[in-house]
Design a protein around this motif. Structure first.
Motif, PDB file in Angstrom:
ATOM      1  N   CYS A 147      22.149  55.440  -8.703  1.00 61.91           N
ATOM      2  CA  CYS A 147      21.556  54.620  -9.758  1.00 61.91           C
ATOM      3  C   CYS A 147      21.534  53.159  -9.345  1.00 61.91           C
ATOM      4  O   CYS A 147      20.588  52.434  -9.637  1.00 61.91           O
ATOM      5  CB  CYS A 147      22.319  54.806 -11.065  1.00 61.91           C
ATOM      6  N   THR A 155      22.812  47.127 -19.820  1.00 60.71           N
ATOM      7  CA  THR A 155      22.298  48.402 -20.315  1.00 60.71           C
ATOM      8  C   THR A 155      23.401  49.456 -20.384  1.00 60.71           C
ATOM      9  O   THR A 155      23.137  50.595 -20.771  1.00 60.71           O
ATOM     10  CB  THR A 155      21.174  48.914 -19.397  1.00 60.71           C
ATOM     11  N   ILE A 207      25.272  50.966 -17.961  1.00 59.42           N
ATOM     12  CA  ILE A 207      25.213  52.097 -17.026  1.00 59.42           C
ATOM     13  C   ILE A 207      26.043  51.832 -15.775  1.00 59.42           C
ATOM     14  O   ILE A 207      25.877  52.501 -14.761  1.00 59.42           O
ATOM     15  CB  ILE A 207      23.752  52.420 -16.606  1.00 59.42           C
ATOM     16  N   LEU A 261      27.582  54.608 -13.897  1.00 62.45           N
ATOM     17  CA  LEU A 261      26.713  55.557 -13.182  1.00 62.45           C
ATOM     18  C   LEU A 261      26.324  55.042 -11.801  1.00 62.45           C
ATOM     19  O   LEU A 261      25.547  55.673 -11.093  1.00 62.45           O
ATOM     20  CB  LEU A 261      25.430  55.798 -13.981  1.00 62.45           C
ATOM     21  N   ILE A 265      21.489  62.857 -13.436  1.00 59.44           N
ATOM     22  CA  ILE A 265      21.864  62.294 -14.735  1.00 59.44           C
ATOM     23  C   ILE A 265      20.880  62.773 -15.798  1.00 59.44           C
ATOM     24  O   ILE A 265      19.823  63.307 -15.473  1.00 59.44           O
ATOM     25  CB  ILE A 265      21.917  60.749 -14.689  1.00 59.44           C
ATOM     26  N   SER A 266      21.233  62.566 -17.053  1.00 58.66           N
ATOM     27  CA  SER A 266      20.392  63.065 -18.140  1.00 58.66           C
ATOM     28  C   SER A 266      19.123  62.216 -18.263  1.00 58.66           C
ATOM     29  O   SER A 266      19.047  61.112 -17.723  1.00 58.66           O
ATOM     30  CB  SER A 266      21.162  63.034 -19.446  1.00 58.66           C
ATOM     31  N   GLN A 326      19.882  58.820 -19.718  1.00 63.11           N
ATOM     32  CA  GLN A 326      20.495  57.906 -18.756  1.00 63.11           C
ATOM     33  C   GLN A 326      19.461  57.410 -17.759  1.00 63.11           C
ATOM     34  O   GLN A 326      19.440  56.238 -17.389  1.00 63.11           O
ATOM     35  CB  GLN A 326      21.635  58.615 -18.026  1.00 63.11           C
ATOM     36  N   ARG A 327      18.578  58.317 -17.329  1.00 68.23           N
ATOM     37  CA  ARG A 327      17.578  57.924 -16.335  1.00 68.23           C
ATOM     38  C   ARG A 327      16.664  56.841 -16.903  1.00 68.23           C
ATOM     39  O   ARG A 327      16.332  55.871 -16.235  1.00 68.23           O
ATOM     40  CB  ARG A 327      16.756  59.128 -15.894  1.00 68.23           C
ATOM     41  N   THR A 350      17.407  54.704 -19.111  1.00 67.70           N
ATOM     42  CA  THR A 350      18.174  53.460 -19.159  1.00 67.70           C
ATOM     43  C   THR A 350      18.275  52.834 -17.774  1.00 67.70           C
ATOM     44  O   THR A 350      18.188  51.614 -17.625  1.00 67.70           O
ATOM     45  CB  THR A 350      19.583  53.719 -19.722  1.00 67.70           C
ATOM     46  N   VAL A 351      18.445  53.671 -16.752  1.00 70.93           N
ATOM     47  CA  VAL A 351      18.505  53.156 -15.380  1.00 70.93           C
ATOM     48  C   VAL A 351      17.179  52.469 -15.028  1.00 70.93           C
ATOM     49  O   VAL A 351      17.165  51.380 -14.448  1.00 70.93           O
ATOM     50  CB  VAL A 351      18.810  54.289 -14.371  1.00 70.93           C
ATOM     51  N   ASN A 383      20.283  57.284 -28.402  1.00 66.94           N
ATOM     52  CA  ASN A 383      19.790  56.597 -27.214  1.00 66.94           C
ATOM     53  C   ASN A 383      18.510  55.816 -27.494  1.00 66.94           C
ATOM     54  O   ASN A 383      18.282  54.765 -26.902  1.00 66.94           O
ATOM     55  CB  ASN A 383      19.573  57.593 -26.081  1.00 66.94           C
TER      56      ASN A 383
END
Lengths: 363, 341
Positions: free
Chosen positions: A96, A129, A131, A134, A142-143, A146-147, A149-150, A176
């Motif tokens: 990430c 954010t 993360i 991660l 990742i979910s 999460q992706r 957000t990345v 989220n």
């Protein structure tokens, strides 16, 4: 008021020679969130792809800080405008942190090696954010939430003045979604970033946008504040809602009402009847509801779902005509449900109605 | 973590360099004539000029060793460039039919010139191979616009390879008897028969091209996120794509011109490198693939020479045995990760 940072003048967008949306005039100010809404296939993503020069404009211009983007170098555009897309990242073996680091692309040298300062900015974006934990995780493991957000962190690390997001909340759960939109709010407020995004969730568009652009029938139909857009039947018209009713005040929709002779009479008020209305709708039972004031919280729901609704003007005691009307409808129903437990001055007639029902069953 | 990564990368690079040295020495000492390390040193320093050992080392084994290393590196980098271009870990010059295209044009060029008694020089061979590579690549690009599915594209590439190979076979069948032996050996793939003059050309082409590829690491890393992101980051997509195709074609053309088609190295080595280094960053993978390709081809050439000595196997026989399973592993790995998400 902040300066206008991005404008589009009579912009037409589409693929090849096929125009999908034409005559789009947008003005976006720093620190403002502009949300584009419209039906599937209306051309929302096409507009974003055109603003970000992924697609050539078919007509008109887009300017950033009063400079036509076609006159700007890709490098300069990259420093002012960053994107967050829904494209799936298939890159192998990238953590990430590697992904977020790519946001520094326009700022690094020939080989793309990060400086100490670049690293600091990448870490800041990841902390903002949430993360950071991660950073060493492979992006593929990742979910979806999460992706997304990345990818947002990546866009932030690019230090843009304009942030463009295509359906950033798709695939995310409600928590989220709210987190992501709150981050956008913060970016707009604290860093004075202009945010342009598309959203499918009207309730969120209503709550998080400063201005909303509506796309309908190949053109920019309307632009305005959420209050201006979410009023009357406009949203219903925009999406051509046929099998249900959109409630602008809630930003959400009720299913289509069950038509027919009312079989059940619901005495509601103050929101007490909402669950019952929805339950009857699901079971496919036509019902009548009353007597509800027009400013009652459950009035829009009752209006959308009840086959017959007896309503009273706001802040007025229930008139005897309405009471008589309610009684006559109630007498035809095989069942009566009284949801409200409170009877006051304004809905005293509902108490009369309820007592009338009790005397009917006793008789 | 970045510290941990740096340690891992340094370690991997060191191992690769040591392996390169080990296999290079083995290549030099082993063969039908045993040559000791001290004899090799003497040959290098020119102390034993004129001796048989000197001739064997300087004229046969050294050019072979250097070319196996450079061409192996070139193939691996070419494979990695194609994988980046198609965003597919199982793309490579051999499976996409690019090597076969080069083989065809080189065979045709050789036959035409041999008939009129001219021997092609190195540059002309590379030129002919480059044209063939570009033709095959062009065909693949045309198809890639039509088929979105990567598996279909690979199948199309394999088919293009077969077409080119059969045309080559056909041409060889009607070639002059005297030419057949030469042509046949070359078309099977081998590092033998490369002289020092060839080595100079190989070194010049591969080192410049690989360096150019290395300089593309930055846009390549952006491109790994997909076209849209790359474009937003300021990558000139058209120029970048053209550069990738040209560089990978030059590299595979260079290999085919001198060693014939060599299978699977282009896929296997980048995959092994990415796994060992735990990253797909081009800035690491390009140099690592180059060295890794050198190790892989030196080892395979050693086996090809020594396994049934004095009979020599074609290089592709060995690279396929070691490379193809890695390709399958790469494919399964990709599947699994897709499901994992």
């Amino acid at each position: 008021m902040n300066d206008i940072i991005l404008t589009s003048d009579a912009m037409s967008v589409g693929y090849g020679k096929k125009v999908i949306v034409s005559g789009i005039d947008i003005e976006v100010r720093s620190g403002e969130i502009l949300t584009i809404i419209g039906a599937n296939g209306a051309g929302k993503s096409t507009i974003l792809r055109s603003i970000t020069s992924q697609l050539p404009l078919l007509a008109g211009t887009v300017s950033i800080n009063n400079t036509d983007i076609t006159a700007m170098s890709t490098h300069d555009i990259a420093k002012t405008l960053s994107v967050c897309l829904t494209d799936r990242i298939t890159a192998e073996k990238m953590t990430c942190e590697d992904i977020v680091s790519t946001g520094r692309y326009p700022y690094t040298g020939r080989l793309g090696i990060l400086s100490e300062n670049d690293r600091k900015i990448v870490h800041e974006a990841m902390k903002l954010t949430g993360i950071m934990h991660l950073r060493d995780t492979d992006i593929r493991f990742i979910s979806d939430g999460q992706r997304q957000t990345v990818m947002l962190a990546r866009a932030i690390a690019q230090q843009p003045q304009i942030l463009i997001l295509d359906e950033p909340t798709s695939f995310l759960d409600i928590n989220n979604k709210l987190k992501l939109l709150n981050i956008l709010k913060e970016l707009a407020r604290d860093r004075n970033i202009a945010v342009i995004m598309t959203l499918h969730e009207l309730d969120l568009a209503q709550r998080f946008s400063d201005r909303i652009l509506c796309i309908k029938g190949n053109k920019a139909d309307r632009t305005g504040s959420p209050e201006e857009i979410f009023s009357g039947d406009y949203i219903s018209e925009l999406y051509g809602i046929t099998s249900g009713t959109f409630l602008p005040s809630f930003g959400t929709a009720e299913a289509a009402k069950v038509q027919g002779e009312p079989q059940v009479f619901v005495i509601g008020g103050g929101g007490s009847g909402i669950d019952t209305y929805r339950s009857l709708q699901r079971q496919g039972i036509p019902f009548a509801a009353g007597i509800i004031h027009e400013n009652d919280i459950e009035y829009p729901v009752a209006k959308s779902l009840a086959a017959e609704l007896i309503a009273e003007k706001a802040f007025e005691p229930i008139s005897s005509e309405n009471l008589q009307k309610a009684i006559s409808i109630m007498e035809k129903c095989s069942e009566v449900i009284c949801c409200t437990k409170y009877f006051g001055t304004m809905n005293a007639a509902n108490k009369t109605l309820y007592e009338k029902y009790k005397s009917m069953t006793e008789a | 973590m970045s510290q941990k990564r740096a340690v891992r990368w340094t370690l991997c690079f060191s191992i690769l360099l040591i392996l390169t040295a080990v296999f290079a020495v083995l290549e030099l000492v082993s063969g039908s004539t045993n040559i000791t390390i001290s004899e090799i040193f003497k040959a290098f320093t020119g102390k034993n000029a004129g001796s048989a050992a000197n001739t064997i080392v300087m004229e046969i084994r050294l050019p072979r060793t250097i070319s196996a290393a450079l061409l192996g590196g070139a193939l691996s980098v070419s494979g990695f460039l194609l994988q980046s271009f198609f965003n597919n870990p199982i793309a490579g010059p051999y499976v996409l039919g690019i090597s076969s295209g080069a083989k065809l044009t080189v065979a045709l060029a050789m036959m035409l010139t041999m008939q009129s008694g001219i021997f092609l020089n190195s540059a002309a061979m590379v030129g002919a191979a480059f044209i063939g590579s570009l033709l095959s690549t062009g065909a693949i690009l045309l198809l890639s616009g039509k088929v979105k599915n990567m598996a279909q594209l690979i199948i199309a590439g394999v088919m293009i390879g077969y077409i080119c190979s059969s045309v080559t076979e056909l041409a060889v069948t009607f070639a002059d008897d005297a030419n057949i032996v030469n042509l046949h050996n070359w078309s099977m793939g081998s590092f033998s028969g490369i002289n020092m003059e060839n080595v100079k050309v190989i070194a010049l082409i591969t080192i410049i091209t690989v360096f150019a590829a290395f300089m593309l690491s930055k846009p390549m890393s952006a491109y790994q996120l997909g076209e849209s992101y790359a474009k937003n980051m300021g990558v000139n997509l058209k120029a970048f794509r053209l550069a990738l195709i040209l560089l990978s074609s030059i590299l595979s053309a260079c290999v085919t011109a001198f060693a014939g088609p060599v299978s699977f190295v282009g896929i296997a080595v980048p995959h092994l490198v990415k796994t060992a280094f735990g990253t797909a960053k081009p800035i690491i993978v390009i140099p690592a693939s180059f060295i890794g390709g050198a190790v892989f081809c030196l080892a395979c050439d050693l086996i090809a020479r020594m396994l049934f000595a004095p009979v020599e196997l074609s290089i592709s026989t060995i690279t396929a045995v070691f490379g193809a399973p890695v390709v399958i592993a790469a494919m399964l790995n990709r599947r699994e990760q897709k499901r994992g998400v």
